[in-house]
Design a protein around this motif. Structure first.
Motif, PDB file in Angstrom:
ATOM      1  N   ALA A  92     -10.504 -18.480  42.535  1.00 12.69           N
ATOM      2  CA  ALA A  92     -11.379 -18.356  41.663  1.00 12.69           C
ATOM      3  C   ALA A  92     -12.613 -19.330  41.963  1.00 12.69           C
ATOM      4  O   ALA A  92     -13.806 -18.942  41.536  1.00 12.69           O
ATOM      5  CB  ALA A  92     -11.165 -18.608  40.092  1.00 12.69           C
ATOM      6  N   THR A  93     -12.481 -20.421  42.829  1.00  6.69           N
ATOM      7  CA  THR A  93     -13.546 -21.102  42.939  1.00  6.69           C
ATOM      8  C   THR A  93     -14.289 -20.827  44.516  1.00  6.69           C
ATOM      9  O   THR A  93     -15.119 -21.868  44.986  1.00  6.69           O
ATOM     10  CB  THR A  93     -13.152 -22.641  43.115  1.00  6.69           C
ATOM     11  OG1 THR A  93     -12.151 -22.871  44.355  1.00  6.69           O
ATOM     12  CG2 THR A  93     -12.447 -22.987  41.631  1.00  6.69           C
ATOM     13  N   ARG A  94     -13.937 -19.862  45.196  1.00 10.85           N
ATOM     14  CA  ARG A  94     -14.348 -19.506  46.454  1.00 10.85           C
ATOM     15  C   ARG A  94     -15.665 -19.239  46.373  1.00 10.85           C
ATOM     16  O   ARG A  94     -16.459 -18.991  45.363  1.00 10.85           O
ATOM     17  CB  ARG A  94     -13.870 -18.210  46.989  1.00 10.85           C
ATOM     18  CG  ARG A  94     -14.101 -16.847  46.142  1.00 10.85           C
ATOM     19  CD  ARG A  94     -13.229 -15.668  46.473  1.00 10.85           C
ATOM     20  NE  ARG A  94     -13.523 -14.413  45.820  1.00 10.85           N
ATOM     21  CZ  ARG A  94     -13.106 -14.243  44.523  1.00 10.85           C
ATOM     22  NH1 ARG A  94     -12.346 -15.003  43.651  1.00 10.85           N
ATOM     23  NH2 ARG A  94     -13.353 -13.059  44.040  1.00 10.85           N
ATOM     24  N   PRO A  95     -16.477 -19.598  47.620  1.00  9.75           N
ATOM     25  CA  PRO A  95     -18.103 -19.368  47.655  1.00  9.75           C
ATOM     26  C   PRO A  95     -18.340 -18.062  47.300  1.00  9.75           C
ATOM     27  O   PRO A  95     -17.932 -16.876  47.565  1.00  9.75           O
ATOM     28  CB  PRO A  95     -18.431 -19.498  49.153  1.00  9.75           C
ATOM     29  CG  PRO A  95     -17.233 -20.567  49.619  1.00  9.75           C
ATOM     30  CD  PRO A  95     -16.044 -19.838  48.961  1.00  9.75           C
TER      31      PRO A  95
ATOM     32  N   VAL B 243     -17.729 -21.027  57.147  1.00  4.93           N
ATOM     33  CA  VAL B 243     -17.519 -21.703  55.716  1.00  4.93           C
ATOM     34  C   VAL B 243     -16.166 -22.758  56.082  1.00  4.93           C
ATOM     35  O   VAL B 243     -15.213 -22.216  56.719  1.00  4.93           O
ATOM     36  CB  VAL B 243     -16.961 -20.577  55.023  1.00  4.93           C
ATOM     37  CG1 VAL B 243     -16.565 -21.408  53.546  1.00  4.93           C
ATOM     38  CG2 VAL B 243     -18.156 -19.673  54.589  1.00  4.93           C
ATOM     39  N   ASP B 244     -16.595 -23.791  55.965  1.00  4.91           N
ATOM     40  CA  ASP B 244     -15.371 -24.785  55.855  1.00  4.91           C
ATOM     41  C   ASP B 244     -15.015 -25.110  54.410  1.00  4.91           C
ATOM     42  O   ASP B 244     -15.843 -25.754  53.865  1.00  4.91           O
ATOM     43  CB  ASP B 244     -15.825 -25.984  56.724  1.00  4.91           C
ATOM     44  CG  ASP B 244     -15.050 -27.276  56.485  1.00  4.91           C
ATOM     45  OD1 ASP B 244     -13.958 -27.154  55.985  1.00  4.91           O
ATOM     46  OD2 ASP B 244     -15.404 -28.137  56.932  1.00  4.91           O
ATOM     47  N   THR B 245     -13.820 -24.633  54.033  1.00  5.27           N
ATOM     48  CA  THR B 245     -13.690 -24.647  52.517  1.00  5.27           C
ATOM     49  C   THR B 245     -12.355 -25.432  52.497  1.00  5.27           C
ATOM     50  O   THR B 245     -11.380 -25.230  53.296  1.00  5.27           O
ATOM     51  CB  THR B 245     -13.609 -23.394  51.745  1.00  5.27           C
ATOM     52  OG1 THR B 245     -13.264 -23.438  50.395  1.00  5.27           O
ATOM     53  CG2 THR B 245     -12.511 -22.368  52.322  1.00  5.27           C
ATOM     54  N   ASP B 246     -11.887 -25.836  51.336  1.00  4.98           N
ATOM     55  CA  ASP B 246     -10.567 -26.726  51.014  1.00  4.98           C
ATOM     56  C   ASP B 246      -9.725 -25.658  50.402  1.00  4.98           C
ATOM     57  O   ASP B 246     -10.026 -24.603  50.406  1.00  4.98           O
ATOM     58  CB  ASP B 246     -10.934 -28.092  50.317  1.00  4.98           C
ATOM     59  CG  ASP B 246     -11.511 -27.831  48.960  1.00  4.98           C
ATOM     60  OD1 ASP B 246     -11.529 -26.662  48.521  1.00  4.98           O
ATOM     61  OD2 ASP B 246     -11.931 -28.620  48.084  1.00  4.98           O
ATOM     62  N   ASP B 247      -8.769 -26.165  49.907  1.00  2.06           N
ATOM     63  CA  ASP B 247      -7.661 -25.490  49.360  1.00  2.06           C
ATOM     64  C   ASP B 247      -7.792 -25.050  47.819  1.00  2.06           C
ATOM     65  O   ASP B 247      -6.900 -25.234  47.201  1.00  2.06           O
ATOM     66  CB  ASP B 247      -6.341 -26.188  49.993  1.00  2.06           C
ATOM     67  CG  ASP B 247      -5.941 -25.853  51.205  1.00  2.06           C
ATOM     68  OD1 ASP B 247      -6.486 -24.959  51.911  1.00  2.06           O
ATOM     69  OD2 ASP B 247      -5.181 -26.984  51.808  1.00  2.06           O
TER      70      ASP B 247
ATOM     71  N   THR C 275      -9.946 -25.743  34.640  1.00  2.00           N
ATOM     72  CA  THR C 275     -11.557 -25.863  34.873  1.00  2.00           C
ATOM     73  C   THR C 275     -11.537 -26.559  36.144  1.00  2.00           C
ATOM     74  O   THR C 275     -10.972 -27.521  36.481  1.00  2.00           O
ATOM     75  CB  THR C 275     -12.213 -26.384  33.722  1.00  2.00           C
ATOM     76  OG1 THR C 275     -11.952 -25.830  32.568  1.00  2.00           O
ATOM     77  CG2 THR C 275     -13.580 -26.676  34.134  1.00  2.00           C
ATOM     78  N   TRP C 276     -12.652 -25.936  37.198  1.00  2.00           N
ATOM     79  CA  TRP C 276     -12.671 -26.502  38.631  1.00  2.00           C
ATOM     80  C   TRP C 276     -14.142 -27.069  38.697  1.00  2.00           C
ATOM     81  O   TRP C 276     -15.062 -26.167  38.317  1.00  2.00           O
ATOM     82  CB  TRP C 276     -11.971 -25.411  39.480  1.00  2.00           C
ATOM     83  CG  TRP C 276     -10.672 -25.238  39.591  1.00  2.00           C
ATOM     84  CD1 TRP C 276     -10.203 -24.287  38.439  1.00  2.00           C
ATOM     85  CD2 TRP C 276      -9.503 -25.783  39.938  1.00  2.00           C
ATOM     86  NE1 TRP C 276      -8.759 -24.511  38.538  1.00  2.00           N
ATOM     87  CE2 TRP C 276      -8.428 -25.353  39.767  1.00  2.00           C
ATOM     88  CE3 TRP C 276      -9.485 -26.908  41.070  1.00  2.00           C
ATOM     89  CZ2 TRP C 276      -7.063 -25.535  40.134  1.00  2.00           C
ATOM     90  CZ3 TRP C 276      -8.490 -27.269  41.657  1.00  2.00           C
ATOM     91  CH2 TRP C 276      -7.195 -26.639  41.106  1.00  2.00           C
ATOM     92  N   LEU C 277     -14.360 -27.847  39.525  1.00  2.00           N
ATOM     93  CA  LEU C 277     -15.706 -28.193  39.907  1.00  2.00           C
ATOM     94  C   LEU C 277     -15.529 -27.885  41.452  1.00  2.00           C
ATOM     95  O   LEU C 277     -14.736 -28.580  42.125  1.00  2.00           O
ATOM     96  CB  LEU C 277     -16.027 -29.684  39.839  1.00  2.00           C
ATOM     97  CG  LEU C 277     -17.127 -30.522  40.575  1.00  2.00           C
ATOM     98  CD1 LEU C 277     -18.416 -29.950  39.742  1.00  2.00           C
ATOM     99  CD2 LEU C 277     -17.025 -31.733  40.262  1.00  2.00           C
ATOM    100  N   THR C 278     -16.846 -27.372  41.965  1.00  2.00           N
ATOM    101  CA  THR C 278     -16.976 -27.142  43.392  1.00  2.00           C
ATOM    102  C   THR C 278     -18.364 -27.578  43.611  1.00  2.00           C
ATOM    103  O   THR C 278     -19.296 -27.542  43.073  1.00  2.00           O
ATOM    104  CB  THR C 278     -16.852 -25.519  43.702  1.00  2.00           C
ATOM    105  OG1 THR C 278     -15.335 -25.128  43.211  1.00  2.00           O
ATOM    106  CG2 THR C 278     -16.904 -25.360  45.165  1.00  2.00           C
TER     107      THR C 278
END
Length: 440
Positions: free
Chosen positions: A88-91, A80-84, A131-134
């Protein structure tokens, strides 16, 4: 909002996720503008997620389905390559299991295999403050490009959307008639009195013809107002239909080695006055039949957790009141450390005696022989889990599967030795009301 492109993973591809903060918008507007697969999850503690598209799907069948899902997920999360973005927005993988391993994806359960989990392509997450968009994809460029496109589109959505009209009900048709139901209950109680069973849950279904096509996100929004203390979910793997509901019962939550679950068994209606309401609650708590059923569920959950846990704690029995019904509830917690995956706990608990029975194998045999229909994903684990093996699952009760202008609703009752068929019929009808009331 036009449908988006799925950033689907190919074999060996890394999972790339990118996140940004967005203005708060109507989640039902977002979902209504998207094609299947569509997913929605909100829990009583405030986490709310609406998602669409599939980067990847994990499916499994048979008795080893829990391990199969877990193993496939481990491979997925290993790269997994995720940003910071915030935690709550984790995959997360969203989905569930069928009630019975013998389930086949046939109408009304087209598109629902024995087990399926989806890692969504686009996800909106609402926490208490933001509110977050992923966006998840197989390539960094795809994730970042889609994030920019979706951010612009989401900013055009309304913050609020009117509650809207319900589709209206043209007719309802019980899959099981009153007479057939009473015969089934007598058959079950005969087995219990003969010593073959201690308890069994017998379910039935109601086919509902609507005045127009149902918009499930609208029904979920109506359920938010009516049942804020319940979970609410939608799993729609294909355009053929979506499984949705507002279950009151948590199957399991696992966070940092701590399991939270509950026994929810024994129910009665609500009174028209506070005095009548209290009288009904007292009769529920004082019923020897109900106490026996409830204690059987709580004790079985404790016994199933013990092999996984260093300690199990059973709380005090209490009353849980909902808009149309009230239940007896006992909270149960356990410490299992970080060595267990939430799916191990789900497998250990499903089906609890609150939706299956005891002894389990005999109860399942009775259910298959008696009910005459496939429960599909009704009364099954529905929820999510992440790369750490933490997650949360509700029991898929107070639920239905919808397609166009038809919804099939499900409900069941726990049957013990002194269950009275007519009274059980009246009680099971109450359990259709949460969804029926929002369709009318």
């Amino acid at each position: 909002m036009p449908p988006h492109r799925d950033g689907q993973l190919s074999a060996g591809s890394p999972l790339v996720t990118r996140t940004c903060r967005v203005p708060d918008v109507s989640f039902r507007s977002f979902l209504a503008g998207q094609a299947a697969p569509r997913l929605y999850w909100t829990s009583p503690d405030g986490l709310e997620i609406a998602a669409t598209g599939a980067v990847t799907r994990i499916t499994a069948t048979g008795g080893g389905r829990f391990d199969a899902v877990r193993n496939q997920a481990t491979d997925l999360f290993d790269s997994v390559d995720t940003d910071d973005g915030p935690d709550a927005t984790r995959p997360r993988l969203f989905g569930g299991f069928s009630f019975d391993t013998e389930h086949q994806p046939e109408p009304p359960w087209d598109g629902f295999p024995s087990a399926e989990f989806v890692l969504p392509h686009v996800q909106l997450t609402r926490t208490e403050t933001e509110t977050w968009l992923t966006v998840s994809a197989s390539e960094t460029a795809t994730a970042e490009e889609t994030l920019t496109e979706m951010q612009a589109e989401i900013e055009t959505l309304p913050t609020m959307r009117p509650r809207g009209e319900s589709p209206g009900i043209e007719s309802t048709t019980p899959i099981t008639s009153r007479e057939e139901w009473c015969s089934q209950i007598r058959h079950a109680t005969d087995r219990i009195r003969d010593g073959q069973l201690k308890k069994v849950v017998i379910a039935t279904a109601l086919e509902v013809e609507l005045g127009e096509s149902v918009v499930v996100p609208d029904i979920l929004e109506r359920l938010r107002t009516s049942y804020p203390e319940c979970y609410r979910f939608l799993v729609q793997p294909t355009s053929s239909g979506g499984f949705f509901g507002a279950p009151p019962e948590r199957l399991v939550s696992l966070r940092g080695g701590t399991v939270e679950t509950e026994a929810l068994a024994g129910s009665i209606g609500r009174g028209e006055t506070p005095e009548e309401d209290d009288e009904l609650a007292t009769s529920l708590a004082d019923s020897e039949k109900v106490r026996e059923e409830h204690e059987l569920v709580a004790e079985t959950i404790r016994e199933r957790l013990e092999p996984l846990a260093s300690s199990v704690s059973v709380g005090e029995r209490r009353l849980k009141r909902l808009s149309t019904i009230q239940h007896l509830q006992t909270p149960i917690s356990a410490e299992i450390g970080d060595r267990e995956h939430v799916l191990s706990v789900v497998e250990a608990l499903h089906p609890t005696p609150a939706v299956g029975g005891l002894p389990l194998e005999d109860a399942m045999r009775t259910i298959r022989e008696t009910e005459g229909f496939d429960r599909g994903w009704y009364a099954s684990p529905v929820g999510w889990f992440d790369a750490d093996g933490d997650g949360e699952f509700a029991v898929g009760l107070r639920s239905g599967v919808a397609a166009n202008d038809r919804v099939t609703l499900f409900a069941g009752n726990g049957i013990v030795a002194d269950s009275e068929p007519e009274a059980e019929w009246d009680e099971v009808q109450l359990k259709f009301l949460p969804i029926l009331n929002e369709l009318e």
